[in-house]
Design an enzyme around this catalytic site. Structure first.
Site, PDB file in Angstrom:
ATOM      1  N   ASP A 257      -2.073   2.637  -3.190  1.00 20.50           N
ATOM      2  CA  ASP A 257      -2.065   2.511  -1.856  1.00 20.50           C
ATOM      3  C   ASP A 257      -0.874   1.908  -1.203  1.00 20.50           C
ATOM      4  O   ASP A 257      -0.972   0.606  -1.542  1.00 20.50           O
ATOM      5  CB  ASP A 257      -3.321   1.826  -1.310  1.00 20.50           C
ATOM      6  CG  ASP A 257      -4.690   2.887  -1.575  1.00 20.50           C
ATOM      7  OD1 ASP A 257      -4.626   3.893  -1.544  1.00 20.50           O
ATOM      8  OD2 ASP A 257      -5.571   2.187  -2.226  1.00 20.50           O
TER       9      ASP A 257
ATOM     10  N   ASP B 276       1.423   0.763  -8.095  1.00 27.13           N
ATOM     11  CA  ASP B 276       0.383   0.539  -7.349  1.00 27.13           C
ATOM     12  C   ASP B 276       0.299   1.869  -6.613  1.00 27.13           C
ATOM     13  O   ASP B 276       1.297   2.456  -6.516  1.00 27.13           O
ATOM     14  CB  ASP B 276       0.423  -0.953  -6.462  1.00 27.13           C
ATOM     15  CG  ASP B 276      -0.510  -0.428  -5.292  1.00 27.13           C
ATOM     16  OD1 ASP B 276      -1.662  -0.561  -5.718  1.00 27.13           O
ATOM     17  OD2 ASP B 276      -0.246  -0.817  -4.116  1.00 27.13           O
TER      18      ASP B 276
HETATM   19  C1  BG6 Z   1      -6.339  -1.117  -3.163  1.00 26.40           C
HETATM   20  C2  BG6 Z   1      -6.370  -1.231  -1.291  1.00 26.40           C
HETATM   21  O1  BG6 Z   1      -5.424  -0.159  -3.509  1.00 26.40           O
HETATM   22  O2  BG6 Z   1      -7.725  -0.372  -3.139  1.00 26.40           O
HETATM   23  C3  BG6 Z   1      -7.035  -2.086  -0.860  1.00 26.40           C
HETATM   24  O3  BG6 Z   1      -4.952  -1.747  -1.339  1.00 26.40           O
HETATM   25  C4  BG6 Z   1      -8.726  -1.587  -1.256  1.00 26.40           C
HETATM   26  O4  BG6 Z   1      -7.058  -2.209   0.462  1.00 26.40           O
HETATM   27  C5  BG6 Z   1      -8.705  -1.345  -2.753  1.00 26.40           C
HETATM   28  O5  BG6 Z   1      -9.658  -2.467  -0.796  1.00 26.40           O
HETATM   29  C6  BG6 Z   1     -10.029  -0.487  -2.994  1.00 26.40           C
HETATM   30  O6  BG6 Z   1     -10.166   0.675  -2.737  1.00 26.40           O
HETATM   31  P1  BG6 Z   1     -11.282   1.781  -2.730  1.00 26.40           P
HETATM   32  O7  BG6 Z   1     -10.716   3.133  -2.372  1.00 26.40           O
HETATM   33  O8  BG6 Z   1     -11.987   1.430  -3.966  1.00 26.40           O
HETATM   34  O9  BG6 Z   1     -12.172   1.275  -1.698  1.00 26.40           O
HETATM   35 MG    MG Z   2      -0.974  -1.484  -2.210  1.00 26.50          MG
END
Ligand code: BG6
Ligand code: MG
Length: 218
Positions: free
Chosen positions: A11, A9
């Site tokens: 984030d 993963d």
């Molecule tokens: C995930 C995060 O990696 O990505 C979430 O943990 C987030 O919190 C999701 O909502 C979508 O991210 P993005 O960058 O497409 O808005």
């Molecule tokens: Mg994460």
């Protein structure tokens, strides 16, 4: 060798963009007068942008149209992307880079499995564009975690089956996604103690031990 590939993963695992997600959503929530704190923010880990907005709107007493919701999500993303622009190679923790390099030297394939549509931009900011063998992200899936689609796609891009891959996650939704797809998982933070991960980790470097112990055992 039990694990031929590791799917990460992004984030909250490779980098700490979760704080920027929080800051951007907080600005939107404050503007609408909705209560939002770090505990609620934890529920947004791993889930898509629109699903995150729905969680925030649980505390809103007005009904919004789909257009209004899309506009809010777009506004949040603009703030978030601006914050991401501040990131650079120094935001990649040394322990993460050293562990990735060691796994690679041991012949393990490395991939990203992230719900984010900004994943490639984040990898670029961190100096990791072209580093991973495969990137599966929010741009190639229709269902977000806890659905396994993002990890199944990553495995497919690597030409591996789920039993040959280990998933690394910081979110319970991600651990459930790994389980649903038939992957073993290693959890960090909340994901380490949720009781659903195959392995719990105190820090990113623990991954080397997990992969190596499972190599010698096979
Ligand atoms: C995930 C995060 O990696 O990505 C979430 O943990 C987030 O919190 C999701 O909502 C979508 O991210 P993005 O960058 O497409 O808005
Ligand atoms: Mg994460």
């Amino acid at each position: 060798m039990k694990y031929q590939a590791v799917i990460f993963d992004l984030d909250g695992v490779i980098c700490f963009t979760d704080q920027y997600h929080y800051m951007a959503w907080k600005m939107i929530a404050d503007e609408l007068g909705i209560y939002f704190d770090e505990k609620i923010n934890n529920r947004l880990r791993g889930v898509s942008r629109m699903e995150s907005l729905e969680i925030i709107l649980e505390r809103y007493d007005k009904v919004l149209s789909q257009e209004e919701k899309l506009a809010l999500a777009e506004k949040k993303n603009k703030i978030y992307v601006e914050l991401l622009g501040e990131m650079n190679k120094e935001d990649l923790p040394g322990e993460v880079k050293e562990t990735l390099d060691r796994l690679r030297a041991e012949g393990i394939q490395l991939a990203i499995g992230s719900s984010s549509k900004n994943a490639k931009f984040i990898l670029e900011r961190l100096g990791l564009d072209h580093y991973f063998d495969a990137v599966s992200d929010g741009t190639n899936i229709s269902k977000s975690k806890p659905d396994p689609e993002v990890f199944l796609k990553a495995a497919e891009f690597l030409h591996k089956n789920p039993r040959e891959c280990l998933v690394v996650e910081d979110a319970k939704a991600g651990i459930m996604a790994a389980r649903a797809g038939g992957f073993d998982s290693a959890g960090l933070g909340e994901a380490a103690i949720c009781g659903e991960a195959t392995y719990g980790m105190d820090s990113f470097g623990d991954l080397l031990k997990i992969v190596n112990e499972n190599q010698s055992g096979m």
